[in-house]
Design a protein around this motif. Structure first.
Motif, PDB file in Angstrom:
ATOM      1  N   GLU A  68     -36.458  14.064  27.869  1.00 54.68           N
ATOM      2  CA  GLU A  68     -36.601  13.470  29.199  1.00 54.68           C
ATOM      3  C   GLU A  68     -35.457  12.499  29.496  1.00 54.68           C
ATOM      4  OE1 GLU A  68     -40.514  11.807  29.140  1.00 54.68           O
ATOM      5  OE2 GLU A  68     -41.479  13.746  29.488  1.00 54.68           O
ATOM      6  N   ALA A  69     -35.121  11.669  28.517  1.00 55.81           N
ATOM      7  CA  ALA A  69     -34.021  10.723  28.727  1.00 55.81           C
ATOM      8  C   ALA A  69     -32.697  11.456  28.906  1.00 55.81           C
ATOM      9  CB  ALA A  69     -33.941   9.754  27.542  1.00 55.81           C
ATOM     10  N   LEU A  70     -32.469  12.481  28.084  1.00 57.12           N
ATOM     11  CA  LEU A  70     -31.216  13.239  28.181  1.00 57.12           C
ATOM     12  C   LEU A  70     -31.122  13.999  29.500  1.00 57.12           C
ATOM     13  CD1 LEU A  70     -30.743  14.643  24.575  1.00 57.12           C
ATOM     14  CD2 LEU A  70     -29.340  12.946  25.744  1.00 57.12           C
ATOM     15  N   SER A  71     -32.238  14.581  29.938  1.00 59.23           N
ATOM     16  CA  SER A  71     -32.166  15.343  31.189  1.00 59.23           C
ATOM     17  C   SER A  71     -31.838  14.428  32.366  1.00 59.23           C
ATOM     18  CB  SER A  71     -33.478  16.085  31.436  1.00 59.23           C
ATOM     19  OG  SER A  71     -34.526  15.176  31.699  1.00 59.23           O
ATOM     20  N   THR A  72     -32.385  13.235  32.367  1.00 57.50           N
ATOM     21  CA  THR A  72     -32.085  12.296  33.454  1.00 57.50           C
ATOM     22  C   THR A  72     -30.634  11.845  33.389  1.00 57.50           C
ATOM     23  OG1 THR A  72     -34.363  11.510  33.446  1.00 57.50           O
ATOM     24  CG2 THR A  72     -32.722  10.086  34.469  1.00 57.50           C
ATOM     25  N   LYS A  73     -30.218  11.409  32.226  1.00 57.38           N
ATOM     26  CA  LYS A  73     -28.852  10.897  32.092  1.00 57.38           C
ATOM     27  C   LYS A  73     -27.804  11.983  32.339  1.00 57.38           C
ATOM     28  CE  LYS A  73     -29.605   6.947  29.090  1.00 57.38           C
ATOM     29  NZ  LYS A  73     -29.161   5.984  30.085  1.00 57.38           N
ATOM     30  N   LEU A  74     -27.992  13.158  31.753  1.00 57.43           N
ATOM     31  CA  LEU A  74     -27.019  14.237  31.940  1.00 57.43           C
ATOM     32  C   LEU A  74     -27.041  14.765  33.365  1.00 57.43           C
ATOM     33  CD1 LEU A  74     -27.357  16.145  28.555  1.00 57.43           C
ATOM     34  CD2 LEU A  74     -25.494  14.658  29.306  1.00 57.43           C
ATOM     35  N   GLY A  75     -28.203  14.788  33.986  1.00 58.18           N
ATOM     36  CA  GLY A  75     -28.278  15.214  35.384  1.00 58.18           C
ATOM     37  C   GLY A  75     -27.469  14.303  36.292  1.00 58.18           C
ATOM     38  N   VAL A  76     -27.569  13.004  36.060  1.00 58.52           N
ATOM     39  CA  VAL A  76     -26.794  12.060  36.871  1.00 58.52           C
ATOM     40  C   VAL A  76     -25.302  12.216  36.594  1.00 58.52           C
ATOM     41  CG1 VAL A  76     -26.354   9.607  37.284  1.00 58.52           C
ATOM     42  CG2 VAL A  76     -28.703  10.428  37.110  1.00 58.52           C
ATOM     43  N   VAL A  77     -24.933  12.400  35.337  1.00 62.97           N
ATOM     44  CA  VAL A  77     -23.517  12.599  35.001  1.00 62.97           C
ATOM     45  C   VAL A  77     -22.987  13.858  35.684  1.00 62.97           C
ATOM     46  CG1 VAL A  77     -21.928  13.168  33.118  1.00 62.97           C
ATOM     47  CG2 VAL A  77     -23.552  11.301  32.836  1.00 62.97           C
TER      48      VAL A  77
END
Length: 135
Positions: A82-91
């Motif tokens: 969940e944390a990775l999907s949010t962070k990578l999505g924003v990137v």
């Protein structure tokens, strides 16, 4: 190892990899476009291309570094995803916006150059004709 640290490492590896891949792709394919925008001046196109890539790296890697920290502690594997999907999505969104911004600015420069070329007559004037009084 703490799950939060694992998420940070994965985030950095993927984000930096994506940034490098996008920058190389833009550099390789943007060179031809820049050459057209700059009327075939290859040396200037290479210089501008290099400056754009450096700026792209600085902005995107700076954003990746600033967006690294998180307020929550990751408790389980699901939290990592969940944390990775949010962070990578924003990137990915920031990379896309940067790309579209570059294309927009270069297209405006190209369009202005085309308009300037159209204002030059294709054949130099042959002479001058005095205006008539009846017209």
């Amino acid at each position: 190892m703490d799950r939060t640290v694992i998420a940070y490492v994965i985030y950095l590896v993927v984000s930096i990899g994506l940034t490098v891949w996008v920058a190389r792709t833009l550099s390789r394919n943007g060179r031809v476009f820049l050459s057209d925008v700059l009327h075939g001046n290859e040396k200037l196109a290479d210089a501008v291309n290099h400056l754009l890539v450096v700026g792209f790296y600085l902005v995107n890697l700076g954003f990746v570094a600033l967006y690294l920290s998180g307020d929550e502690t990751i408790a389980d594997t699901r939290g990592i995803f969940e944390a990775l999907s949010t962070k990578l999505g924003v990137v990915l969104l920031v990379l896309g916006v940067m790309h579209l911004g570059n294309v927009y600015v270069l297209n405006r420069i190209r369009r202005r150059g085309l308009m300037e070329r159209e204002q030059v007559p294709p054949v130099p004037p042959q002479g001058w004709v005095a205006p008539t009084a009846g017209a």
